[in-house]
Design a protein around this motif. Structure first.
Motif, mmCIF file in Angstrom:
data_model
loop_
_atom_site.group_PDB
_atom_site.id
_atom_site.type_symbol
_atom_site.label_atom_id
_atom_site.label_comp_id
_atom_site.label_asym_id
_atom_site.label_seq_id
_atom_site.Cartn_x
_atom_site.Cartn_y
_atom_site.Cartn_z
ATOM 1 N N PRO A 182 47.397 33.260 55.344
ATOM 2 C CA PRO A 182 48.588 32.324 55.233
ATOM 3 C C PRO A 182 48.271 30.966 55.646
ATOM 4 N N THR A 183 49.034 30.097 55.137
ATOM 5 C CA THR A 183 48.858 28.522 55.730
ATOM 6 C C THR A 183 50.164 28.533 56.354
ATOM 7 N N PRO A 184 50.344 27.327 57.170
ATOM 8 C CA PRO A 184 51.735 26.999 57.384
ATOM 9 C C PRO A 184 53.040 26.915 56.803
ATOM 10 N N THR A 185 52.653 26.927 55.393
ATOM 11 C CA THR A 185 53.767 26.598 54.366
ATOM 12 C C THR A 185 53.771 27.656 53.342
ATOM 13 N N ALA A 186 52.706 28.624 53.417
ATOM 14 C CA ALA A 186 52.607 29.656 52.391
ATOM 15 C C ALA A 186 52.165 31.007 52.998
ATOM 16 N N PRO A 187 52.406 31.945 52.550
ATOM 17 C CA PRO A 187 52.254 33.433 52.909
ATOM 18 C C PRO A 187 50.816 33.794 52.502
ATOM 19 N N ALA A 188 50.153 34.838 53.173
ATOM 20 C CA ALA A 188 49.010 35.289 52.579
ATOM 21 C C ALA A 188 48.926 35.875 51.540
ATOM 22 N N LEU A 189 47.795 35.889 50.659
ATOM 23 C CA LEU A 189 47.780 36.487 49.540
ATOM 24 C C LEU A 189 46.621 37.749 49.269
ATOM 25 N N VAL A 190 47.109 38.341 48.295
ATOM 26 C CA VAL A 190 45.913 39.566 47.911
ATOM 27 C C VAL A 190 45.366 39.391 46.524
ATOM 28 N N LEU A 191 44.211 39.277 46.427
ATOM 29 C CA LEU A 191 43.658 39.326 45.068
ATOM 30 C C LEU A 191 43.133 40.693 44.768
ATOM 31 N N ARG A 192 43.697 41.369 43.773
ATOM 32 C CA ARG A 192 43.155 42.672 43.537
ATOM 33 C C ARG A 192 43.084 43.002 41.924
ATOM 34 N N PRO A 193 42.197 43.915 41.445
ATOM 35 C CA PRO A 193 42.148 44.129 40.058
ATOM 36 C C PRO A 193 43.393 44.595 39.469
ATOM 37 N N TRP A 194 43.765 44.027 38.182
ATOM 38 C CA TRP A 194 45.103 44.596 37.362
ATOM 39 C C TRP A 194 45.222 45.984 37.394
ATOM 40 N N ARG A 195 46.291 46.374 37.381
ATOM 41 C CA ARG A 195 46.895 47.947 37.307
ATOM 42 C C ARG A 195 47.982 47.821 36.292
ATOM 43 N N VAL A 196 47.884 49.020 35.742
ATOM 44 C CA VAL A 196 48.902 49.355 34.724
ATOM 45 C C VAL A 196 50.167 49.202 35.272
ATOM 46 N N GLN A 235 44.979 47.010 30.537
ATOM 47 C CA GLN A 235 43.937 48.029 30.201
ATOM 48 C C GLN A 235 42.611 47.370 29.558
ATOM 49 N N VAL A 236 42.796 46.146 28.670
ATOM 50 C CA VAL A 236 41.785 45.384 28.541
ATOM 51 C C VAL A 236 41.003 44.832 29.831
ATOM 52 N N HIS A 237 41.602 44.348 30.576
ATOM 53 C CA HIS A 237 41.070 43.926 31.797
ATOM 54 C C HIS A 237 40.370 45.078 32.809
ATOM 55 N N GLU A 238 41.018 46.287 32.627
ATOM 56 C CA GLU A 238 40.458 47.417 33.192
ATOM 57 C C GLU A 238 38.986 47.696 32.403
ATOM 58 N N GLN A 239 39.072 47.765 31.072
ATOM 59 C CA GLN A 239 37.637 48.064 30.411
ATOM 60 C C GLN A 239 37.053 47.066 30.624
ATOM 61 N N ASP A 240 37.265 45.621 30.574
ATOM 62 C CA ASP A 240 36.297 44.573 30.842
ATOM 63 C C ASP A 240 35.663 44.978 32.407
ATOM 64 N N TRP A 241 36.300 44.947 32.964
ATOM 65 C CA TRP A 241 35.889 45.298 34.510
ATOM 66 C C TRP A 241 34.855 46.316 34.495
ATOM 67 N N ALA A 242 35.195 47.553 34.040
ATOM 68 C CA ALA A 242 34.333 48.785 34.063
ATOM 69 C C ALA A 242 32.895 48.297 33.126
ATOM 70 N N ALA A 243 33.035 47.534 32.449
ATOM 71 C CA ALA A 243 31.763 46.966 31.562
ATOM 72 C C ALA A 243 31.162 45.903 32.328
#
Length: 188
Positions: A11-25, A59-67
């Motif tokens: 987090p920053t003093p003005t913004a919450p923490a972020l989580v970046l994770r692979p896209w899910r259906v 699903q396209v993002h999941e396939q691209d990640w797997a590839a």
């Protein structure tokens, strides 16, 4: 295959923490909702009218990640207690391949999250992850492209250390206006 682990941004003093994770259906409904924003639609090329469109996109993002060719991350605000984590953006590493010295990054921010440093914080996390993960395979340079009439993307690029390289000519219909190419070297 690259392990789809989450990236955490404090987090920053003005913004919450972020989580970046692979896209899910299960992100499809939130994705469609975010795409209702006319400003986001202006900069993206993917039609997103219904949840089926969102599912297909994920699903396209999941396939691209797997590839191993494209690594897209949903950007979420960290959950507070039992509240769900709202979708606030997207970052992506694309055109990456073993032995190839360059790749491309991209991002967008949901309307409700603009002006809160979501894009630069998420882009910094993606940049660090990309170099850490792919530099052993030869990645030395990341490219960031945006249309010349998108000053917000230009500010994010510069803030994250992506130096302006040159103006690229328009290539209609996908890119009807000239674009800026920004670059960041692994050594910076």
């Amino acid at each position: 295959m690259i392990d789809p682990t989450a990236l955490n941004v404090g987090p920053t003093p003005t913004a919450p923490a972020l989580v970046l994770r692979p896209w899910r259906v299960e992100d499809a409904a939130a994705l469609v909702e975010v795409y209702r924003d006319p400003e986001l639609r202006r900069w993206t090329q993917t039609p997103m009218e219904c949840e089926d469109d969102g599912v297909t996109w994920v699903q396209v993002h999941e396939q691209d990640w797997a590839a191993g060719v494209r690594f897209g991350f949903a950007v979420l605000e960290a959950a507070h207690g039992s509240e769900p984590s709202p979708l606030v953006g997207n970052v992506v590493l694309k055109k990456v391949a073993p032995g190839k010295p360059s790749a491309e990054v991209g991002y967008w921010t949901a309307a409700q999250a603009r002006g809160r440093s979501v894009a630069p914080r998420a882009l910094e996390a993606l940049t660090a992850w990309a170099f850490e993960t792919f530099r052993p395979d030869g990645l030395e340079l990341l490219e960031l492209l945006h249309q010349v009439d998108n000053p917000a993307s230009c500010r994010v690029a510069v803030k994250c250390g992506y130096e302006f390289d040159r103006t690229l000519p328009a290539t209609p219909p996908a890119y009807p206006l000239d674009g800026h190419l920004h670059v960041r070297h692994a050594s910076t």
